[in-house]
Design a protein around this motif. Sequence first.
Motif, PDB file in Angstrom:
ATOM      1  N   HIS A  28     114.973  62.088  96.536  1.00 16.59           N
ATOM      2  CA  HIS A  28     114.237  60.831  96.376  1.00 16.59           C
ATOM      3  C   HIS A  28     113.063  60.717  97.327  1.00 16.59           C
ATOM      4  O   HIS A  28     112.083  60.092  97.021  1.00 16.59           O
ATOM      5  CB  HIS A  28     115.180  59.639  96.539  1.00 16.59           C
ATOM      6  N   HIS A  29     113.120  61.324  98.482  1.00 22.92           N
ATOM      7  CA  HIS A  29     112.036  61.161  99.454  1.00 22.92           C
ATOM      8  C   HIS A  29     110.875  62.127  99.220  1.00 22.92           C
ATOM      9  O   HIS A  29     109.876  62.054  99.903  1.00 22.92           O
ATOM     10  CB  HIS A  29     112.580  61.318 100.876  1.00 22.92           C
ATOM     11  N   SER A  30     110.978  63.009  98.230  1.00 24.29           N
ATOM     12  CA  SER A  30     109.920  63.992  98.021  1.00 24.29           C
ATOM     13  C   SER A  30     109.036  63.666  96.824  1.00 24.29           C
ATOM     14  O   SER A  30     108.238  64.474  96.416  1.00 24.29           O
ATOM     15  CB  SER A  30     110.548  65.376  97.820  1.00 24.29           C
ATOM     16  N   THR A  31     109.170  62.475  96.276  1.00 25.85           N
ATOM     17  CA  THR A  31     108.449  62.143  95.052  1.00 25.85           C
ATOM     18  C   THR A  31     107.395  61.068  95.291  1.00 25.85           C
ATOM     19  O   THR A  31     107.648  60.074  95.945  1.00 25.85           O
ATOM     20  CB  THR A  31     109.444  61.643  93.985  1.00 25.85           C
ATOM     21  N   ASP A  32     106.212  61.266  94.743  1.00 27.79           N
ATOM     22  CA  ASP A  32     105.173  60.247  94.751  1.00 27.79           C
ATOM     23  C   ASP A  32     105.526  59.242  93.656  1.00 27.79           C
ATOM     24  O   ASP A  32     105.521  59.573  92.478  1.00 27.79           O
ATOM     25  CB  ASP A  32     103.822  60.903  94.484  1.00 27.79           C
ATOM     26  N   LEU A  33     105.847  58.006  94.045  1.00 26.98           N
ATOM     27  CA  LEU A  33     106.337  57.014  93.093  1.00 26.98           C
ATOM     28  C   LEU A  33     105.249  56.124  92.505  1.00 26.98           C
ATOM     29  O   LEU A  33     105.554  55.175  91.809  1.00 26.98           O
ATOM     30  CB  LEU A  33     107.400  56.135  93.762  1.00 26.98           C
ATOM     31  N   ARG A  34     103.985  56.405  92.754  1.00 27.91           N
ATOM     32  CA  ARG A  34     102.935  55.527  92.229  1.00 27.91           C
ATOM     33  C   ARG A  34     102.857  55.544  90.716  1.00 27.91           C
ATOM     34  O   ARG A  34     102.537  54.543  90.099  1.00 27.91           O
ATOM     35  CB  ARG A  34     101.587  55.904  92.831  1.00 27.91           C
ATOM     36  N   SER A  35     103.102  56.658  90.111  1.00 27.14           N
ATOM     37  CA  SER A  35     103.071  56.765  88.651  1.00 27.14           C
ATOM     38  C   SER A  35     104.130  57.784  88.264  1.00 27.14           C
ATOM     39  O   SER A  35     103.863  58.969  88.143  1.00 27.14           O
ATOM     40  CB  SER A  35     101.687  57.207  88.179  1.00 27.14           C
ATOM     41  N   TRP A  36     105.352  57.302  88.098  1.00 21.46           N
ATOM     42  CA  TRP A  36     106.498  58.187  87.903  1.00 21.46           C
ATOM     43  C   TRP A  36     107.344  57.696  86.741  1.00 21.46           C
ATOM     44  O   TRP A  36     107.495  56.501  86.526  1.00 21.46           O
ATOM     45  CB  TRP A  36     107.319  58.227  89.193  1.00 21.46           C
ATOM     46  N   ARG A  37     107.912  58.610  86.005  1.00 20.75           N
ATOM     47  CA  ARG A  37     108.800  58.290  84.888  1.00 20.75           C
ATOM     48  C   ARG A  37     110.016  59.204  84.991  1.00 20.75           C
ATOM     49  O   ARG A  37     109.879  60.414  85.096  1.00 20.75           O
ATOM     50  CB  ARG A  37     108.074  58.553  83.578  1.00 20.75           C
ATOM     51  N   GLY A  38     111.185  58.592  84.988  1.00 21.63           N
ATOM     52  CA  GLY A  38     112.384  59.406  85.078  1.00 21.63           C
ATOM     53  C   GLY A  38     113.611  58.566  85.342  1.00 21.63           C
ATOM     54  O   GLY A  38     113.626  57.361  85.089  1.00 21.63           O
ATOM     55  N   ARG A  39     114.655  59.219  85.860  1.00 19.05           N
ATOM     56  CA  ARG A  39     115.903  58.516  86.122  1.00 19.05           C
ATOM     57  C   ARG A  39     116.495  58.940  87.451  1.00 19.05           C
ATOM     58  O   ARG A  39     116.217  60.030  87.940  1.00 19.05           O
ATOM     59  CB  ARG A  39     116.874  58.740  84.980  1.00 19.05           C
ATOM     60  N   ILE A  40     117.310  58.054  87.971  1.00 13.58           N
ATOM     61  CA  ILE A  40     117.964  58.266  89.260  1.00 13.58           C
ATOM     62  C   ILE A  40     119.459  58.107  89.044  1.00 13.58           C
ATOM     63  O   ILE A  40     119.887  57.213  88.313  1.00 13.58           O
ATOM     64  CB  ILE A  40     117.490  57.218  90.286  1.00 13.58           C
ATOM     65  N   TRP A  41     120.248  58.952  89.667  1.00 19.67           N
ATOM     66  CA  TRP A  41     121.692  58.779  89.640  1.00 19.67           C
ATOM     67  C   TRP A  41     122.253  59.150  91.000  1.00 19.67           C
ATOM     68  O   TRP A  41     121.626  59.842  91.783  1.00 19.67           O
ATOM     69  CB  TRP A  41     122.330  59.616  88.530  1.00 19.67           C
ATOM     70  N   GLY A  42     123.451  58.667  91.267  1.00 23.48           N
ATOM     71  CA  GLY A  42     124.125  58.995  92.519  1.00 23.48           C
ATOM     72  C   GLY A  42     125.243  59.989  92.278  1.00 23.48           C
ATOM     73  O   GLY A  42     125.914  59.955  91.245  1.00 23.48           O
ATOM     74  N   ARG A  43     125.432  60.902  93.221  1.00 23.16           N
ATOM     75  CA  ARG A  43     126.534  61.864  93.166  1.00 23.16           C
ATOM     76  C   ARG A  43     127.530  61.474  94.252  1.00 23.16           C
ATOM     77  O   ARG A  43     127.134  61.143  95.372  1.00 23.16           O
ATOM     78  CB  ARG A  43     126.027  63.278  93.392  1.00 23.16           C
ATOM     79  N   THR A  44     128.806  61.504  93.935  1.00 19.05           N
ATOM     80  CA  THR A  44     129.823  61.075  94.898  1.00 19.05           C
ATOM     81  C   THR A  44     130.839  62.185  95.179  1.00 19.05           C
ATOM     82  O   THR A  44     131.006  63.103  94.381  1.00 19.05           O
ATOM     83  CB  THR A  44     130.590  59.843  94.389  1.00 19.05           C
ATOM     84  N   HIS A  45     131.498  62.040  96.315  1.00 17.95           N
ATOM     85  CA  HIS A  45     132.557  62.959  96.751  1.00 17.95           C
ATOM     86  C   HIS A  45     132.059  64.401  96.712  1.00 17.95           C
ATOM     87  O   HIS A  45     132.684  65.280  96.112  1.00 17.95           O
ATOM     88  CB  HIS A  45     133.822  62.775  95.918  1.00 17.95           C
ATOM     89  N   CYS A  46     130.942  64.640  97.371  1.00 20.79           N
ATOM     90  CA  CYS A  46     130.327  65.964  97.388  1.00 20.79           C
ATOM     91  C   CYS A  46     130.856  66.782  98.559  1.00 20.79           C
ATOM     92  O   CYS A  46     131.184  66.241  99.611  1.00 20.79           O
ATOM     93  CB  CYS A  46     128.809  65.833  97.502  1.00 20.79           C
ATOM     94  N   SER A  47     130.915  68.074  98.356  1.00 20.96           N
ATOM     95  CA  SER A  47     131.364  68.971  99.424  1.00 20.96           C
ATOM     96  C   SER A  47     130.786  70.360  99.197  1.00 20.96           C
ATOM     97  O   SER A  47     130.253  70.671  98.136  1.00 20.96           O
ATOM     98  CB  SER A  47     132.891  69.041  99.461  1.00 20.96           C
ATOM     99  N   GLN A  48     130.943  71.182 100.229  1.00 19.29           N
ATOM    100  CA  GLN A  48     130.478  72.551 100.167  1.00 19.29           C
ATOM    101  C   GLN A  48     131.664  73.443 100.530  1.00 19.29           C
ATOM    102  O   GLN A  48     132.335  73.205 101.540  1.00 19.29           O
ATOM    103  CB  GLN A  48     129.334  72.741 101.158  1.00 19.29           C
ATOM    104  N   ASP A  49     131.948  74.452  99.703  1.00 18.27           N
ATOM    105  CA  ASP A  49     133.091  75.316  99.994  1.00 18.27           C
ATOM    106  C   ASP A  49     132.708  76.418 100.984  1.00 18.27           C
ATOM    107  O   ASP A  49     131.563  76.483 101.440  1.00 18.27           O
ATOM    108  CB  ASP A  49     133.704  75.863  98.709  1.00 18.27           C
ATOM    109  N   PHE A  50     133.656  77.291 101.314  1.00 25.70           N
ATOM    110  CA  PHE A  50     133.428  78.314 102.333  1.00 25.70           C
ATOM    111  C   PHE A  50     132.376  79.334 101.924  1.00 25.70           C
ATOM    112  O   PHE A  50     131.801  80.010 102.767  1.00 25.70           O
ATOM    113  CB  PHE A  50     134.746  79.003 102.704  1.00 25.70           C
TER     114      PHE A  50
END
Length: 116
Positions: A28-50
């Motif tokens: 979300h912090h890497s996008t210029d939002l002045r003229s943008w079209r798209g969608r946002i969603w949240g991801r939950t219970h994220c993890s990284q394995d070994f």
Amino acid sequence: MAGHSMQRRCTGTVRNRLCAKKGRAQDHHSTDLRSWRGRIWGRTHCSQDFTGKFSCVTGDCGSGKIECSGNSGALPATLAKFMLNGAGGFDFFAISLVDGYNLPMMVTPQGGTGQN
């Protein structure tokens, strides 16, 4: 042209994702939002394995990384859809449950002008 900002108010850890109209997902912090079209969603219970593979229980994009590499989120995922500076210079938005529900979401416009 109006300014745009987004703010997350969840109490737990939620990984935000943006997917531009052309399918390119990004932080979300890497996008210029002045003229943008798209969608946002949240991801939950994220993890990284070994092995370093990243995954989430909801909204996972299947890339195995924090970055979605152009993929959308898997079901269920609450969506916020936006068209900023669209037709007539107006901003349009909607909360959608078409891909299921995984998080409460709200859009609150501030400082706008005009009717409705």
